[in-house]
Design a protein around this motif. Structure first.
Motif, mmCIF file in Angstrom:
data_model
loop_
_atom_site.group_PDB
_atom_site.id
_atom_site.type_symbol
_atom_site.label_atom_id
_atom_site.label_comp_id
_atom_site.label_asym_id
_atom_site.label_seq_id
_atom_site.Cartn_x
_atom_site.Cartn_y
_atom_site.Cartn_z
ATOM 1 N N LEU A 228 0.826 -1.200 0.000
ATOM 2 C CA LEU A 228 0.000 0.000 0.000
ATOM 3 C C LEU A 228 0.863 1.254 0.000
ATOM 4 O O LEU A 228 2.028 1.234 0.431
ATOM 5 N N SER A 229 0.288 2.340 -0.489
ATOM 6 C CA SER A 229 1.003 3.613 -0.515
ATOM 7 C C SER A 229 1.190 4.144 0.907
ATOM 8 O O SER A 229 0.369 3.906 1.797
ATOM 9 N N VAL A 230 2.263 4.876 1.109
ATOM 10 C CA VAL A 230 2.552 5.508 2.397
ATOM 11 C C VAL A 230 2.397 7.005 2.232
ATOM 12 O O VAL A 230 3.014 7.616 1.352
ATOM 13 N N GLY B 145 -0.199 12.904 5.522
ATOM 14 C CA GLY B 145 -1.429 12.511 6.191
ATOM 15 C C GLY B 145 -2.669 12.575 5.328
ATOM 16 O O GLY B 145 -3.769 12.303 5.808
ATOM 17 N N ALA B 146 -2.545 12.911 4.040
ATOM 18 C CA ALA B 146 -3.695 13.057 3.155
ATOM 19 C C ALA B 146 -3.667 11.978 2.075
ATOM 20 O O ALA B 146 -2.641 11.334 1.829
ATOM 21 N N LEU B 147 -4.816 11.807 1.430
ATOM 22 C CA LEU B 147 -4.916 10.891 0.300
ATOM 23 C C LEU B 147 -4.567 11.613 -0.991
ATOM 24 O O LEU B 147 -4.841 12.806 -1.134
ATOM 25 N N HIS B 148 -3.976 10.872 -1.947
ATOM 26 C CA HIS B 148 -3.572 11.462 -3.219
ATOM 27 C C HIS B 148 -4.023 10.567 -4.368
ATOM 28 O O HIS B 148 -4.230 9.360 -4.187
ATOM 29 N N PHE B 149 -4.167 11.166 -5.527
ATOM 30 C CA PHE B 149 -4.453 10.398 -6.728
ATOM 31 C C PHE B 149 -3.243 9.519 -7.052
ATOM 32 O O PHE B 149 -2.100 9.970 -7.009
ATOM 33 N N GLY B 150 -3.531 8.258 -7.358
ATOM 34 C CA GLY B 150 -2.472 7.293 -7.603
ATOM 35 C C GLY B 150 -2.125 6.462 -6.390
ATOM 36 O O GLY B 150 -1.361 5.497 -6.513
ATOM 37 N N THR C 168 -3.436 16.059 -4.298
ATOM 38 C CA THR C 168 -4.222 15.725 -3.118
ATOM 39 C C THR C 168 -5.694 15.554 -3.479
ATOM 40 O O THR C 168 -6.256 16.325 -4.252
ATOM 41 N N LEU C 169 -6.324 14.540 -2.909
ATOM 42 C CA LEU C 169 -7.750 14.310 -3.090
ATOM 43 C C LEU C 169 -8.526 15.144 -2.082
ATOM 44 O O LEU C 169 -8.179 15.176 -0.898
ATOM 45 N N HIS C 170 -9.571 15.830 -2.536
ATOM 46 C CA HIS C 170 -10.366 16.694 -1.677
ATOM 47 C C HIS C 170 -11.767 16.113 -1.499
ATOM 48 O O HIS C 170 -12.247 15.332 -2.317
ATOM 49 N N TYR C 171 -12.396 16.533 -0.404
ATOM 50 C CA TYR C 171 -13.787 16.152 -0.186
ATOM 51 C C TYR C 171 -14.648 16.661 -1.343
ATOM 52 O O TYR C 171 -14.427 17.761 -1.853
ATOM 53 N N GLU C 172 -15.630 15.873 -1.746
ATOM 54 C CA GLU C 172 -16.580 16.175 -2.821
ATOM 55 C C GLU C 172 -15.934 16.134 -4.210
ATOM 56 O O GLU C 172 -16.581 16.464 -5.198
ATOM 57 N N GLN C 173 -14.676 15.708 -4.322
ATOM 58 C CA GLN C 173 -14.021 15.612 -5.621
ATOM 59 C C GLN C 173 -14.229 14.217 -6.201
ATOM 60 O O GLN C 173 -14.041 13.208 -5.511
ATOM 61 N N SER C 174 -14.615 14.143 -7.456
ATOM 62 C CA SER C 174 -14.901 12.863 -8.092
ATOM 63 C C SER C 174 -13.603 12.104 -8.374
ATOM 64 O O SER C 174 -12.573 12.700 -8.716
ATOM 65 N N PHE C 175 -13.677 10.787 -8.237
ATOM 66 C CA PHE C 175 -12.542 9.911 -8.518
ATOM 67 C C PHE C 175 -13.086 8.529 -8.849
ATOM 68 O O PHE C 175 -14.289 8.262 -8.753
ATOM 69 N N ALA C 176 -12.210 7.645 -9.246
ATOM 70 C CA ALA C 176 -12.571 6.252 -9.529
ATOM 71 C C ALA C 176 -11.648 5.335 -8.744
ATOM 72 O O ALA C 176 -10.518 5.714 -8.396
ATOM 73 N N LEU C 177 -12.123 4.137 -8.456
ATOM 74 C CA LEU C 177 -11.336 3.123 -7.769
ATOM 75 C C LEU C 177 -11.045 1.997 -8.745
ATOM 76 O O LEU C 177 -11.962 1.338 -9.244
ATOM 77 N N LYS C 178 -9.757 1.788 -9.026
ATOM 78 C CA LYS C 178 -9.329 0.817 -10.035
ATOM 79 C C LYS C 178 -8.526 -0.289 -9.385
ATOM 80 O O LYS C 178 -7.790 -0.049 -8.416
ATOM 81 N N THR C 179 -8.655 -1.497 -9.890
ATOM 82 C CA THR C 179 -7.875 -2.615 -9.385
ATOM 83 C C THR C 179 -6.399 -2.432 -9.755
ATOM 84 O O THR C 179 -6.055 -1.663 -10.650
ATOM 85 N N LEU D 72 -11.849 20.527 1.351
ATOM 86 C CA LEU D 72 -10.592 20.350 2.085
ATOM 87 C C LEU D 72 -9.945 19.007 1.714
ATOM 88 O O LEU D 72 -10.624 18.094 1.249
ATOM 89 N N PRO D 73 -8.628 18.873 1.903
ATOM 90 C CA PRO D 73 -7.967 17.591 1.618
ATOM 91 C C PRO D 73 -8.537 16.477 2.490
ATOM 92 O O PRO D 73 -8.864 16.684 3.668
ATOM 93 N N VAL D 74 -8.641 15.294 1.928
ATOM 94 C CA VAL D 74 -9.162 14.147 2.665
ATOM 95 C C VAL D 74 -8.011 13.466 3.406
ATOM 96 O O VAL D 74 -7.062 13.001 2.774
#
Length: 318
Positions: free
Chosen positions: A64-66, A70-75, A142-153, A210-212
């Motif tokens: 898993l990514s580290v 403290g926030a989530l990021h695309f990728g 950085t991924l923000h609240y209410e921002q659209s994204f997709a979850l890919k295998t 705000l950043p998630v």
């Protein structure tokens, strides 16, 4: 007086080596079945071999990514963890069977494929997903609240499928609960768009944009239907991975119009120290959790909750 007809047994009462009746035909038939079995075994097409191949590929470990800020990021490669009121941890995973596998040009899983929630919390191909941009946001942002994204295998074996849902119909819905179905599909479209909101409705508006943060409770909303990703109490029948629960897109509200714990998810990242999941390591020590005070100190039935992960304090033996 008529002679009684003796009934002929429907099963064979003798071995093939006994030359009675159509013994030559039965001998050829036995050799044909044996040769067919050996041919399938040589090609790896036996059911046991296909199940072993599926498990070896889909349960292979994933790192898993580290997160450093403290926030989530695309990728980022994350796991989706749900914790119910009893403290039971359930992880979103691919519910693939052997009929989902293809061998040409290489072993892989073809979509659409179901998802379910199990008790295994080990990061692997089955339980890891990549946060993917759908609006052109660069990887690493950085991924923000209410921002659209997709979850890919994560791997080529899973075919880069996307977590997808759509409005339920009479012919398309979850098998057990008959709610909105959630599955994995190879195509990226509006049905595969999701967004994160704060798990507390009273703080949702002020957190918008705000950043998630990683490893905290959030609600995963489907952009098209505005239904929240949820775990139901229904068991998924006939899984290859043991006891699994059905995953749907349905918002379950309590008496305060807030989402129930079945709608709460933790997007887990790796521990920088390399000791597994950061959120699980945090929960093993009471000192690392920030507990919220009781509204009524005299009420012993009111549980303290961690402001980071929303776990009940009785999990730690307060």
């Amino acid at each position: 007086m008529a002679n009684k007809m003796t009934s002929v047994p429907e099963f064979k009462t003798y071995r093939t080596s006994v030359k009675i009746g159509n013994w030559r035909e039965e001998q050829y038939l036995e050799e044909h079945v044996k040769n067919k079995y050996l041919l399938k075994k040589e090609k790896g097409e036996l059911i046991a071999q296909r199940v072993d191949s599926l498990k070896n590929n889909i349960l292979s470990p994933v790192k898993l990514s580290v997160t450093t800020d403290g926030a989530l990021h695309f990728g980022d490669v994350v796991m989706l963890l749900n914790v119910d009121e009893l403290g039971q941890c359930l992880t979103l995973g691919i519910n693939a069977h052997i009929h989902h596998m293809t061998k040409i040009p290489s072993p892989a899983i073809k979509g659409p494929c179901g998802v379910s929630a199990g008790r295994s919390v080990q990061p692997c191909v089955r339980t890891a997903f990549i946060i993917t941009s759908v609006d052109g946001t660069p990887e690493g942002a950085t991924l923000h609240y209410e921002q659209s994204f997709a979850l890919k295998t994560t791997s080529d074996f899973t075919g880069s499928m996307y977590l997808t849902s759509d409005v339920k119909t009479f012919r398309k819905s979850a098998v057990r609960s008959r709610l909105q179905e959630v599955n994995l599909d190879n195509s990226e479209c509006f049905q595969s768009w999701w967004k994160l909101v704060h798990f507390d409705p009273q703080e949702r508006l002020e957190h918008e944009g705000l950043p998630v943060p990683a490893n905290v409770n959030v609600v995963v909303l489907h952009c098209k239907t505005n239904q929240a990703l949820a775990i139901t109490e229904h068991l998924v029948p006939g899984t290859t991975y043991g006891t699994e629960y059905e995953v749907t897109a349905q918002t379950f509200l309590d008496s305060h119009k807030a989402e129930k714990p079945s709608n709460h998810w933790i997007l887990c990242t790796g521990d920088p120290a390399g000791d597994g999941l950061l959120v699980l390591n945090r929960l093993t020590s009471e000192g690392n959790c920030i507990t919220l005070p009781r509204e009524n100190p005299d009420d012993a039935t009111e549980f303290l909750r961690c402001s980071v992960c929303n776990y009940r304090e009785d999990r730690f033996g307060s």
